[in-house]
Design an enzyme around this catalytic site. Structure first.
Site, PDB file in Angstrom:
ATOM      1  N   ASP A 132      -3.579   1.017  11.622  1.00 17.85           N
ATOM      2  CA  ASP A 132      -3.285   1.625  10.768  1.00 17.85           C
ATOM      3  C   ASP A 132      -4.405   1.417   9.500  1.00 17.85           C
ATOM      4  O   ASP A 132      -4.741   0.480   9.019  1.00 17.85           O
ATOM      5  CB  ASP A 132      -2.054   0.925  10.130  1.00 17.85           C
ATOM      6  CG  ASP A 132      -1.489   1.657   8.730  1.00 17.85           C
ATOM      7  OD1 ASP A 132      -2.289   2.777   8.256  1.00 17.85           O
ATOM      8  OD2 ASP A 132      -0.547   1.324   8.045  1.00 17.85           O
TER       9      ASP A 132
ATOM     10  N   HIS B 187      -3.073  -6.167   2.721  1.00 17.45           N
ATOM     11  CA  HIS B 187      -2.407  -7.239   3.195  1.00 17.45           C
ATOM     12  C   HIS B 187      -2.854  -8.424   3.341  1.00 17.45           C
ATOM     13  O   HIS B 187      -2.141  -9.453   3.927  1.00 17.45           O
ATOM     14  CB  HIS B 187      -1.706  -6.864   4.535  1.00 17.45           C
ATOM     15  CG  HIS B 187      -0.981  -5.567   4.548  1.00 17.45           C
ATOM     16  ND1 HIS B 187      -0.341  -5.122   5.529  1.00 17.45           N
ATOM     17  CD2 HIS B 187      -0.401  -5.030   3.468  1.00 17.45           C
ATOM     18  CE1 HIS B 187       0.290  -3.945   5.187  1.00 17.45           C
ATOM     19  NE2 HIS B 187       0.488  -3.965   3.904  1.00 17.45           N
TER      20      HIS B 187
ATOM     21  N   LYS C 219       7.950   0.105  14.023  1.00 17.74           N
ATOM     22  CA  LYS C 219       6.695  -0.765  13.825  1.00 17.74           C
ATOM     23  C   LYS C 219       7.346  -1.916  12.944  1.00 17.74           C
ATOM     24  O   LYS C 219       7.809  -1.602  11.807  1.00 17.74           O
ATOM     25  CB  LYS C 219       5.844   0.192  13.038  1.00 17.74           C
ATOM     26  CG  LYS C 219       4.624  -0.394  12.486  1.00 17.74           C
ATOM     27  CD  LYS C 219       3.613   0.504  11.770  1.00 17.74           C
ATOM     28  CE  LYS C 219       2.436   0.013  11.187  1.00 17.74           C
ATOM     29  NZ  LYS C 219       1.956   0.628   9.984  1.00 17.74           N
TER      30      LYS C 219
ATOM     31  N   GLN D 218      -6.400  -2.004   7.658  1.00 19.18           N
ATOM     32  CA  GLN D 218      -5.208  -2.697   7.306  1.00 19.18           C
ATOM     33  C   GLN D 218      -4.660  -3.460   8.497  1.00 19.18           C
ATOM     34  O   GLN D 218      -4.268  -4.693   8.377  1.00 19.18           O
ATOM     35  CB  GLN D 218      -4.223  -1.974   6.550  1.00 19.18           C
ATOM     36  CG  GLN D 218      -2.988  -2.522   6.051  1.00 19.18           C
ATOM     37  CD  GLN D 218      -2.151  -1.860   5.251  1.00 19.18           C
ATOM     38  OE1 GLN D 218      -2.335  -1.268   3.895  1.00 19.18           O
ATOM     39  NE2 GLN D 218      -0.982  -1.374   5.815  1.00 19.18           N
ATOM     40  N   GLU D 219      -4.417  -2.821   9.567  1.00 20.66           N
ATOM     41  CA  GLU D 219      -3.875  -3.237  10.406  1.00 20.66           C
ATOM     42  C   GLU D 219      -4.221  -2.830  11.960  1.00 20.66           C
ATOM     43  O   GLU D 219      -4.759  -1.714  12.169  1.00 20.66           O
ATOM     44  CB  GLU D 219      -2.467  -2.766  10.575  1.00 20.66           C
ATOM     45  CG  GLU D 219      -1.560  -3.184   9.498  1.00 20.66           C
ATOM     46  CD  GLU D 219      -0.307  -2.344   9.216  1.00 20.66           C
ATOM     47  OE1 GLU D 219       0.298  -1.905  10.192  1.00 20.66           O
ATOM     48  OE2 GLU D 219       0.125  -2.208   7.945  1.00 20.66           O
TER      49      GLU D 219
ATOM     50  N   GLU E  48       2.141  -9.405   6.975  1.00 18.96           N
ATOM     51  CA  GLU E  48       2.952  -9.104   8.029  1.00 18.96           C
ATOM     52  C   GLU E  48       2.623 -10.171   9.473  1.00 18.96           C
ATOM     53  O   GLU E  48       3.246  -9.749  10.299  1.00 18.96           O
ATOM     54  CB  GLU E  48       2.762  -7.573   8.441  1.00 18.96           C
ATOM     55  CG  GLU E  48       2.961  -6.922   7.517  1.00 18.96           C
ATOM     56  CD  GLU E  48       2.793  -5.198   7.833  1.00 18.96           C
ATOM     57  OE1 GLU E  48       2.377  -5.111   9.003  1.00 18.96           O
ATOM     58  OE2 GLU E  48       2.971  -4.255   6.889  1.00 18.96           O
TER      59      GLU E  48
ATOM     60  N   LYS F 167       9.950   5.143   6.526  1.00 22.34           N
ATOM     61  CA  LYS F 167      10.438   3.844   5.869  1.00 22.34           C
ATOM     62  C   LYS F 167      11.676   4.369   4.778  1.00 22.34           C
ATOM     63  O   LYS F 167      11.182   5.377   4.050  1.00 22.34           O
ATOM     64  CB  LYS F 167       9.352   3.683   5.124  1.00 22.34           C
ATOM     65  CG  LYS F 167       8.215   2.939   5.895  1.00 22.34           C
ATOM     66  CD  LYS F 167       6.701   2.665   5.011  1.00 22.34           C
ATOM     67  CE  LYS F 167       5.902   1.834   5.793  1.00 22.34           C
ATOM     68  NZ  LYS F 167       4.689   1.847   5.115  1.00 22.34           N
TER      69      LYS F 167
ATOM     70  N   SER G  45       0.984  -1.175   0.210  1.00 20.33           N
ATOM     71  CA  SER G  45       0.127   0.085  -0.012  1.00 20.33           C
ATOM     72  C   SER G  45       0.970   1.283  -0.101  1.00 20.33           C
ATOM     73  O   SER G  45       1.055   1.908   0.896  1.00 20.33           O
ATOM     74  CB  SER G  45      -0.991  -0.081   1.150  1.00 20.33           C
ATOM     75  OG  SER G  45       0.027   0.022   2.247  1.00 20.33           O
TER      76      SER G  45
ATOM     77  N   GLU H  94      -3.042   5.320  12.378  1.00 19.06           N
ATOM     78  CA  GLU H  94      -2.075   5.833  11.099  1.00 19.06           C
ATOM     79  C   GLU H  94      -3.053   6.069  10.036  1.00 19.06           C
ATOM     80  O   GLU H  94      -4.009   5.284   9.656  1.00 19.06           O
ATOM     81  CB  GLU H  94      -1.146   4.766  11.216  1.00 19.06           C
ATOM     82  CG  GLU H  94      -0.146   4.629   9.934  1.00 19.06           C
ATOM     83  CD  GLU H  94       0.836   3.782   9.875  1.00 19.06           C
ATOM     84  OE1 GLU H  94       1.214   3.179  10.929  1.00 19.06           O
ATOM     85  OE2 GLU H  94       1.127   3.534   8.751  1.00 19.06           O
TER      86      GLU H  94
ATOM     87  N   HIS I 257       8.872  -1.281   9.373  1.00 18.82           N
ATOM     88  CA  HIS I 257       9.303  -2.278   8.125  1.00 18.82           C
ATOM     89  C   HIS I 257       8.213  -2.045   7.158  1.00 18.82           C
ATOM     90  O   HIS I 257       7.473  -1.057   7.126  1.00 18.82           O
ATOM     91  CB  HIS I 257       8.803  -3.559   8.946  1.00 18.82           C
ATOM     92  CG  HIS I 257       7.373  -3.864   9.323  1.00 18.82           C
ATOM     93  ND1 HIS I 257       7.074  -5.212   9.459  1.00 18.82           N
ATOM     94  CD2 HIS I 257       6.310  -2.990   9.321  1.00 18.82           C
ATOM     95  CE1 HIS I 257       5.641  -4.880   9.913  1.00 18.82           C
ATOM     96  NE2 HIS I 257       5.218  -3.627   9.926  1.00 18.82           N
ATOM     97  N   ARG I 258       8.203  -2.846   6.032  1.00 17.76           N
ATOM     98  CA  ARG I 258       7.207  -2.707   5.068  1.00 17.76           C
ATOM     99  C   ARG I 258       6.539  -4.244   4.984  1.00 17.76           C
ATOM    100  O   ARG I 258       7.157  -5.228   5.496  1.00 17.76           O
ATOM    101  CB  ARG I 258       7.916  -2.590   3.573  1.00 17.76           C
ATOM    102  CG  ARG I 258       8.538  -1.074   3.826  1.00 17.76           C
ATOM    103  CD  ARG I 258       8.473   0.018   2.701  1.00 17.76           C
ATOM    104  NE  ARG I 258       7.082   0.101   2.280  1.00 17.76           N
ATOM    105  CZ  ARG I 258       6.770   1.073   1.621  1.00 17.76           C
ATOM    106  NH1 ARG I 258       7.705   1.858   1.221  1.00 17.76           N
ATOM    107  NH2 ARG I 258       5.578   1.281   1.408  1.00 17.76           N
ATOM    108  N   SER I 259       5.591  -4.296   4.207  1.00 25.02           N
ATOM    109  CA  SER I 259       4.738  -5.606   4.113  1.00 25.02           C
ATOM    110  C   SER I 259       5.588  -6.608   3.472  1.00 25.02           C
ATOM    111  O   SER I 259       5.408  -7.755   3.964  1.00 25.02           O
ATOM    112  CB  SER I 259       3.300  -5.436   3.743  1.00 25.02           C
ATOM    113  OG  SER I 259       3.571  -4.801   2.380  1.00 25.02           O
TER     114      SER I 259
ATOM    115  N   ASP J  90       1.796   8.108   7.208  1.00 29.14           N
ATOM    116  CA  ASP J  90       2.613   7.273   6.602  1.00 29.14           C
ATOM    117  C   ASP J  90       2.439   7.505   5.034  1.00 29.14           C
ATOM    118  O   ASP J  90       3.587   8.330   4.516  1.00 29.14           O
ATOM    119  CB  ASP J  90       2.164   5.784   6.587  1.00 29.14           C
ATOM    120  CG  ASP J  90       2.948   4.650   6.025  1.00 29.14           C
ATOM    121  OD1 ASP J  90       3.817   5.200   5.343  1.00 29.14           O
ATOM    122  OD2 ASP J  90       2.400   3.677   5.700  1.00 29.14           O
TER     123      ASP J  90
HETATM  124  P1  PGA Z   1       3.266  -1.246   2.991  1.00 27.20           P
HETATM  125  O1  PGA Z   1       2.481  -0.561   3.879  1.00 27.20           O
HETATM  126  O2  PGA Z   1       2.402  -2.617   2.412  1.00 27.20           O
HETATM  127  O3  PGA Z   1       3.451  -0.142   1.805  1.00 27.20           O
HETATM  128  O4  PGA Z   1       4.612  -1.659   3.374  1.00 27.20           O
HETATM  129  C1  PGA Z   1       2.376  -1.153   5.075  1.00 27.20           C
HETATM  130  C2  PGA Z   1       1.937   0.124   5.938  1.00 27.20           C
HETATM  131  O5  PGA Z   1       0.915   0.792   5.369  1.00 27.20           O
HETATM  132  O6  PGA Z   1       2.226   0.619   6.903  1.00 27.20           O
HETATM  133 ZN    ZN Z   2       0.834   2.547   6.867  1.00 25.33          ZN
END
Ligand code: PGA
Ligand code: ZN
Length: 416
Positions: free
Chosen positions: A236, A147, A383, A156-157, A200, A332, A42, A281, A360-362, A307
């Protein structure tokens, strides 16, 4: 001890989603360093472009043909010069030519090589003697959005932040307990739960957002009383993934609900107060600084974090600061490309009381560098997930850092 660069290699490896990514190795006269790039699902629109049009293979060619000949003979501890060189070779604002992931891997491999040449842990090389504060781990325990597939929540989280933890080990243990407890509760409340997880390592059940929140709040409360300190809940929302620019609405597909900006603001406010959220977030899409401002002005005791909104960019954070949009920023490194840019953004955040949160990233590799960045550059929260080898690599590195700091180690100060 010499940090003169003698050799630079680039290779293709895979991330946790099985996608190709770049790893760079830098050898100096007295040491070596290695770093590999993560990738997002994302992503923010204003992020650095991850790879040149020809993908990882072209990125590798560019390191070998354009970057390596320039780097050889430079000092690995001239971080700013190395990062300037990457910008010069690329020639664009968003690393469209060499790729932000290429820049990330070279920039970080140089720092890693410099630290190794000095025989120092990376965090100490970056932060010096007084870099001794451990970050609180912000852990993803339940999720959906981009995700996961199927009827997982649109948000998402769902995250846990063990704010009361006396040390990093206790914090990491609490997060693992919450993750496990969430599974146990899901097994009882979701008849379709298979134990499936998203990218994740967060559980991906068939629940609505609020039902999912209830599960995570309950798990956090139970674990808080078991461990004897407070674990709080965060989200998030990753709202840019929900936003439909034509309709000018957030589309919650699985919930069957649409919300305009005003309704989104009311919804987020209600979740914050009902579930005592400590962290939210991207509650609004990546261009909506105004709603971020409004929400930030209306809440107390909750981090409102950007983010996709800030994409680790000093320029975009400046806009946020002027408007009063948010009070925390996700860091990031590959969103912006280099360590120098990252350091500047973190410095600006701290000067303006925005909490910098290294993330981190996914799609992650097993590289543990962000653990060192969090301690070395003094970020009070990291995170980085709770389970899965590529997430645990960072957690275990922080356990190691806490151990080598010994009595000097202390938890960061959280200003929320
Ligand atoms: P990402 O996003 O999939 O771009 O790593 C994770 C997030 O939104 O924090
Ligand atoms: Zn995010």
């Amino acid at each position: 001890m010499s940090t003169v660069i003698e050799d630079v290699k680039a290779r293709k490896i895979f991330n946790s989603r099985g996608e190709a990514t770049i790893e760079v190795e830098i050898t100096t006269a007295d040491g070596f360093g290695v770093a590999s790039a993560p990738s997002g699902a994302s992503k923010g629109k204003a992020e650095a472009i991850a790879y040149p049009p020809g993908g990882v293979d072209e990125a590798i060619r560019k390191v070998e043909e354009l970057i390596a000949p320039e780097l050889i003979g430079m000092n690995a501890d001239d971080q700013e010069e190395i990062d300037n060189l990457l910008r010069e070779v690329d020639g664009t604002k968003n690393f469209a030519n060499i790729g932000g992931n290429t820049a990330y891997a070279v920039s970080l491999a140089a720092a890693d090589a410099a630290a190794n040449s000095y025989n120092m842990p990376l965090f100490q090389y970056l932060g010096g003697y007084f870099a001794c504060q451990l970050p609180y781990p912000l852990g993803n325990v339940l999720g959906g959005g981009r995700h996961a597939l199927g009827k997982a929540p649109d948000i998402q989280e769902f995250l846990v932040l063990p704010v009361g933890a006396p040390n990093f080990m206790a914090a990491a243990e609490a997060n693992v307990r919450v993750h496990r407890k969430v599974r146990d509760i899901l097994a009882k409340v979701d008849p379709y739960f298979t134990g499936g997880k998203g990218d994740e390592g967060a559980w991906a059940p068939t629940l609505t957002n609020e039902k999912a929140l209830e599960v995570v709040v309950r798990a956090c409360e139970e674990v808080s009383s078991e461990v004897g300190f407070e674990c709080r809940v965060g989200l998030d929302v990753a709202s840019s993934s929900l936003w439909d620019p034509e309709k000018q609405r957030y589309i919650y597909v699985n919930e069957g609900v649409e919300r305009d900006s005003g309704e989104q603001l009311e919804y987020i406010l209600s979740l914050i107060s009902k579930y005592r959220l400590i962290y939210v977030e991207d509650p609004f899409h990546e261009e909506d600084f105004e709603s971020f401002r409004e929400l930030t002005s209306k809440v107390r005791g909750c981090l409102i974090c950007g983010d996709d909104l800030f994409v680790t960019s000093e320029e975009r954070l400046k806009v946020g600061i002027e408007k009063g949009a948010g009070n925390a920023i996700i860091i990031k490194v590959n969103q912006v490309g280099t360590l120098t840019d990252t350091w500047r953004t973190i410095r600006l955040a701290k000067e303006n009381n925005y909490v910098p949160i290294v993330s981190h990233r996914s799609g992650e590799t097993t590289s543990f560098h962000i653990a060192h960045i969090a301690v070395g550059l003094g970020c009070p929260i990291i995170k980085t997930g709770v389970v899965g080898g590529e997430r645990i690599a960072k957690i275990n590195e922080l356990i190691y850092i806490e151990e080598i700091l010994g009595e000097k180690a202390k938890m960061a100060r959280l200003k929320i």
